[in-house]
Structure formats: C-alpha cells, structure tokens
Design an enzyme around this catalytic site. Structure first.
Site, PDB file in Angstrom:
ATOM      1  N   LYS A 138       0.806  -1.211  -0.128  1.00 39.26           N
ATOM      2  CA  LYS A 138      -0.143   0.295  -0.107  1.00 39.26           C
ATOM      3  C   LYS A 138       0.817   1.388   0.117  1.00 39.26           C
ATOM      4  O   LYS A 138       1.897   1.323   0.899  1.00 39.26           O
ATOM      5  CB  LYS A 138      -0.900   0.214   1.176  1.00 39.26           C
ATOM      6  N   LYS A 250     -13.234  -7.341  -7.650  1.00 39.15           N
ATOM      7  CA  LYS A 250     -13.485  -7.554  -6.377  1.00 39.15           C
ATOM      8  C   LYS A 250     -15.082  -8.393  -6.339  1.00 39.15           C
ATOM      9  O   LYS A 250     -15.962  -7.735  -6.303  1.00 39.15           O
ATOM     10  CB  LYS A 250     -13.618  -6.576  -5.339  1.00 39.15           C
TER      11      LYS A 250
HETATM   12 MG    MG Z   1      -6.808  -1.621  -4.517  1.00 40.05          MG
END
Ligand code: MG
Length: 322
Positions: A138, A250
């Site tokens: 991240k 997702k």
């Molecule tokens: Mg992402």
C-alpha cells in the site's frame, strides 16, 4: 426454483488493523446466507459490503435481507437492484453454490498483501517462505519521500524474480502519480536485477479518470483501476471510455456473477481478481469466478489469511447455528 432462506450477520476482527488511504479498518462485518432448494440441496452465500469502496452499506444489505420472505425464488435473486451489488453477489453465489470439482490454487498464484510503510520490509520474508511470489504494498499512506525511500529498500531486498504491485487507493496527487510511474519506469530501464513492478493500482481518485487514462498512455508501467471499477456499472463505463489497462475485480462487491461472466467473455478484459476480506464462503465463490475468468496468468489478490485468526472455529459454530 424456490428456496428456504436464512441469514445471519457476522463480525470478524482483523489481527492488525488494515491501513489504507481510506483510513483504518478493524472489524469486518457481513452476512452469511443459507438457501435450501426444493430437493433439499443447500447453498451458502455471503454478503461482504465495503461501502467506502462503492458498495451498499451493511445496514442496507441487512434491510434487504430482513424484508425478504422465508421462501424466495430465482426471480427475486436475479432482480436484486444494482444499488445492492454485494447482495447480488451473495444471493447469486448461494444459488449456484457448488464445492465439487474445486481445487484450491497454489500459493504461488496468490498475491500477498503487505502492510503500508516500513513494516513491509520485515513482513515479506515470512510470506515468501509460505510460497508467495507476488506482493502488494500500500502506498499513498505516508509522505511520498518516505515511501520512495522504503520502496528503494524493498526492491533491493525482495528476490529478483518476485512481482510487486503498488496500491495507492486513489491517494496520490497527479504529480505524485507521475513520480511513482517515472520511478518504476526507470527501474525497468536500468535493467537492474530487481523485482518486476507489475502495476500501480488506482493512483488517483475515481473522479480523475481522464488523468489516469492519460498516465496509462504515457508510461511503460501498467496501471490497474480498482476503486474506479468497484461495480459492474462503473466497470462498463470505464471500458466504454477507453480503458484498456488492468481491471481489478472484487467479486464480493462487483455485483451479479452471471453478468460479470457475460461482460468478461464479451470484452476479454485484462483482470486481476481480488479479495474484500470475506470469509471462506464468499472466497470460494470468488475463487471459482477468478479461475473461470482470469487471463494473462495474473496472481489473484487473495493472499490475506495473515490478517485474520484461523476461521475454522467460528465459521463452524455459525454453520451449526444455521
Ligand atoms: Mg486496491
């Protein structure tokens, strides 16, 4: 077909809170669905919304479940409104539930999620030993100068034949995105024996689609859209506006699996399937979709087991309960 319908909300605490550009996340909440058809065959489903990512809220999903009768039909399942994409996924996957013929992909085909910041430097090795060869880190969480420095250390410690994905969660400015892409391009150009930077994920906020489109044409390093394509409607819109880079899907929140299949078959898009921190129930359905629809041999973003306690016990009690 008619189904007896039951549902049960659940809560799971992350072992360590998940920090992204969207903030901190400590507890995963969702709903487990249980369908029994007329022949007595059972199907499990899971609604695992992430409202700050573009799905309905948990409350909206609960309201939807509460207003349903104890017996539901295919018509009800296949006409869940688009405003409830996580419900569409949960109910359709319960309807088509099958666990026969499924073989779990090897760890090497999973991408493991590294925590933001310099903690990543101490974490990749354990995951490497577990067999992971693709990592996601991240970015856009701390100051860019600090992150670039950590990045430098990370690529010099990661074995040369690993792949690294950088996920900004829309947290970079246009200048910062340019700097990251330039840095990654340079790494490649220098021909150093370094890990491959597979892509930068969602560098800019959803509203800045045109800038991302432009960036995707200006640099060698690939860009993947994630927040921008959270639901099927958004995915189709980005495709229509010319996006031919990578799409992160997702399954847990994208919406109807049957319509997703149709879209992927029709347009042959370059996809990376990714987790929404669901339990084993939604994960099974999501992995089946990924196995069916993945192209270009990209690792799937389900390497997140290290964020939770072993789930066997509580899932078992939930099953017994229903
Ligand atoms: Mg992402």
């Amino acid at each position: 077909m008619r189904y007896q319908f039951k549902f049960r909300p659940y809560q799971r605490r992350f072992l360590r809170s998940l920090t992204t550009n969207h903030g901190k996340w400590d507890i995963r909440e969702g709903i487990i669905l249980h369908l029994t058809d007329e022949s007595g065959k059972v199907g499990w489903g899971e609604i695992a919304p992430i409202s700050w990512f573009g799905s309905e809220t948990l409350e909206q999903a609960l309201d939807f479940c509460r207003q349903l009768p104890g017996e539901i039909t295919d018509e009800i399942i296949f006409s869940i409104p688009d405003e409830l994409p996580a419900c569409q996924f949960g109910f359709e996957s319960a309807q088509e539930w099958r666990i026969e013929f499924f073989s779990m992909p090897h760890t090497q085909s999973f991408s493991a999620l590294l925590p933001a910041g310099e903690v990543a430097l101490n974490q990749w090795e354990t995951l490497w030993q577990q067999g992971y060869r693709t990592f996601k880190w991240k970015i856009g969480v701390y100051a860019i100068a600090d992150e670039l420095e950590i990045f430098e250390s990370l690529i010099h410690t990661l074995p040369a034949f690993t792949k690294l994905r950088l996920d900004a969660n829309g947290g970079l400015s246009y200048e910062e995105a340019n700097l990251w892409l330039w840095t990654c391009d340079n790494l490649k150009a220098n021909g150093e024996l370094a890990p491959e930077i597979e892509f930068i994920e969602q560098p800019l906020p959803v509203e800045q689609f045109q800038q991302m489109l432009e960036l995707s044409m200006s640099y060698e390093t690939a860009i993947a859209l994630d927040e921008s394509v959270a639901t099927l409607g958004q995915l189709a819109a980005c495709y229509q506006q010319g996006w031919r880079g990578i799409f992160v899907i997702k399954p847990g929140i994208v919406g109807s699996p049957s319509r997703l299949r149709k879209f992927c078959h029709q347009h042959q898009i370059d996809t990376v399937f990714s987790s929404v921190f669901e339990t084993a129930i939604a994960r099974l359905a999501a992995l089946q979709l990924a196995a069916e629809l993945s192209r270009n041999n990209r690792a799937i973003g389900f390497g997140i087991d290290h964020f939770f306690e072993q789930e066997d016990t509580w899932l078992q009690s939930l099953w017994n309960d229903l």
